[in-house]
Design an enzyme around this catalytic site. Structure first.
Site, mmCIF file in Angstrom:
data_model
loop_
_atom_site.group_PDB
_atom_site.id
_atom_site.type_symbol
_atom_site.label_atom_id
_atom_site.label_comp_id
_atom_site.label_asym_id
_atom_site.label_seq_id
_atom_site.Cartn_x
_atom_site.Cartn_y
_atom_site.Cartn_z
ATOM 1 N N HIS A 1 -55.159 6.920 67.830
ATOM 2 C CA HIS A 1 -55.869 5.698 67.437
ATOM 3 C C HIS A 1 -56.596 5.952 66.122
ATOM 4 C CE1 HIS A 1 -58.931 8.016 69.500
ATOM 5 N NE2 HIS A 1 -59.879 7.180 69.140
ATOM 6 N N ASP B 1 -62.363 10.443 63.626
ATOM 7 C CA ASP B 1 -62.291 11.825 64.098
ATOM 8 C C ASP B 1 -60.906 12.211 64.578
ATOM 9 O OD1 ASP B 1 -62.990 9.914 66.134
ATOM 10 O OD2 ASP B 1 -63.357 11.558 67.534
ATOM 11 N N HIS C 1 -62.240 16.982 74.140
ATOM 12 C CA HIS C 1 -63.006 15.925 73.475
ATOM 13 C C HIS C 1 -64.456 15.899 73.983
ATOM 14 C CE1 HIS C 1 -64.055 11.941 71.805
ATOM 15 N NE2 HIS C 1 -63.072 12.182 70.951
#
Length: 301
Positions: free
Chosen positions: A60, A64, A266
């Site tokens: 996406h 980041d 993450h």
């Protein structure tokens, strides 16, 4: 299939964890799943080098997860790369890339081909297949990434080949699925000497996501699921508001999908290395075959 975690942090990097990026290495090439800031440095630190990089898949368009692309393209150009680089991404990256090329004098010396997708899409590259499928990450169009290695031929039965009189020089043809005739005139089919095909490895990556049915469906029976674990379970409400998952929720997804291994990634910058050791212990009480992904960790599937 080998998986190298290049970046395992969240939106804010730390000294220990870079922005998200994962290399998946096959025979003779590797692909990237996301390419956050600092990805090229992590590639160098890992020893992968740049020559074998063929494709990049962006989950996406949050910074980041893709802002490491542009400096890497510049480096590849300075290194006089000739081979095309393919990038698969949600809609919008092509315009961003072109704007940067125009404003930053970054005209690549090699072809950069961007494939933008807005629906669940599958791509067959021979050695492996990649499917990008929708996951839920708030209002941002976000894809999970399913990487399936091609099935491999079954084991060659040397004893059976000897019994059938197959010369050593013809055995390679049978392993490639081609029937042969022995010097005595006997027809030997591949299935006469080959075992059943061996299933290729299956990897599923869902970088930023709430727990959702699409991940469970596509990760069913996977050899490795890499799942968003931004927060510990005490911050579940924050995870819901930001479109992320907790460690416990990631474990629940892994259990429902009956995966063989789960990698947690993450992580919020609030968690230090000592916190991650505790998180791994907590996760193992929920799903035994789980580990905390750390930068430059390499996992063979």
């Amino acid at each position: 299939m080998k998986v190298i975690f290049l970046g395992t942090g969240g939106a804010v990097p730390t000294l220990e964890r870079s922005h998200p990026a994962i290399a998946v290495f096959f025979d003779g090439e590797y692909i990237l799943l996301d390419a956050g800031e600092g990805t090229q440095k992590q590639i160098m630190r890992s020893g992968l080098g740049f020559a074998k990089l063929t494709r990049v898949f962006i989950s996406h368009l949050h910074g980041d997860h893709f802002l490491g692309l542009f400096p890497m393209i510049q480096t590849l150009s300075l290194l006089r790369r000739k081979k095309r680089l393919e990038i698969y991404s949600p809609v919008g990256l092509k315009d961003v890339l072109q704007e940067l090329i125009d404003k930053a004098y970054l005209e690549p010396r090699f072809e950069v081909k961007v494939f933008e997708i807005d629906n669940d899409s599958s791509f067959d590259f021979g050695k492996y297949e990649v499917k990008m499928f929708h996951v839920f990450h708030g209002d941002t169009e976000t894809f999970g990434i399913r990487v399936k290695e091609a099935d491999k031929p079954g084991k060659f039965d040397v004893k059976k080949a000897n019994e059938l009189g197959v010369p050593i020089t013809l055995r390679g043809l049978l392993q490639k699925g081609i029937p042969i005739k022995t010097p005595s005139g006997r027809l030997v089919l591949p299935q006469d000497v080959m075992g059943p095909p061996r299933r290729g490895k299956l990897l599923v990556y869902s970088a930023d996501t709430r727990p959702c049915k699409s991940v469970i469906h596509h990760a069913m029976g996977a050899d490795l699921l890499i799942h968003d674990s931004t927060f510990r379970d005490d911050l579940r409400e924050r995870a819901e508001k930001t479109g992320h998952s907790t460690v416990g929720e990631a474990c629940e997804v892994a259990m429902k999908a009956r995966v063989k291994k789960l990698a947690l990634t993450h992580f919020s910058a609030r968690y230090k290395n000592e916190d991650l050791d505790k998180i791994e212990k907590e996760a193992k009480s929920l799903f035994n075959n789980v580990f905390v992904a750390k930068d430059l960790l390499s996992v063979e599937l």
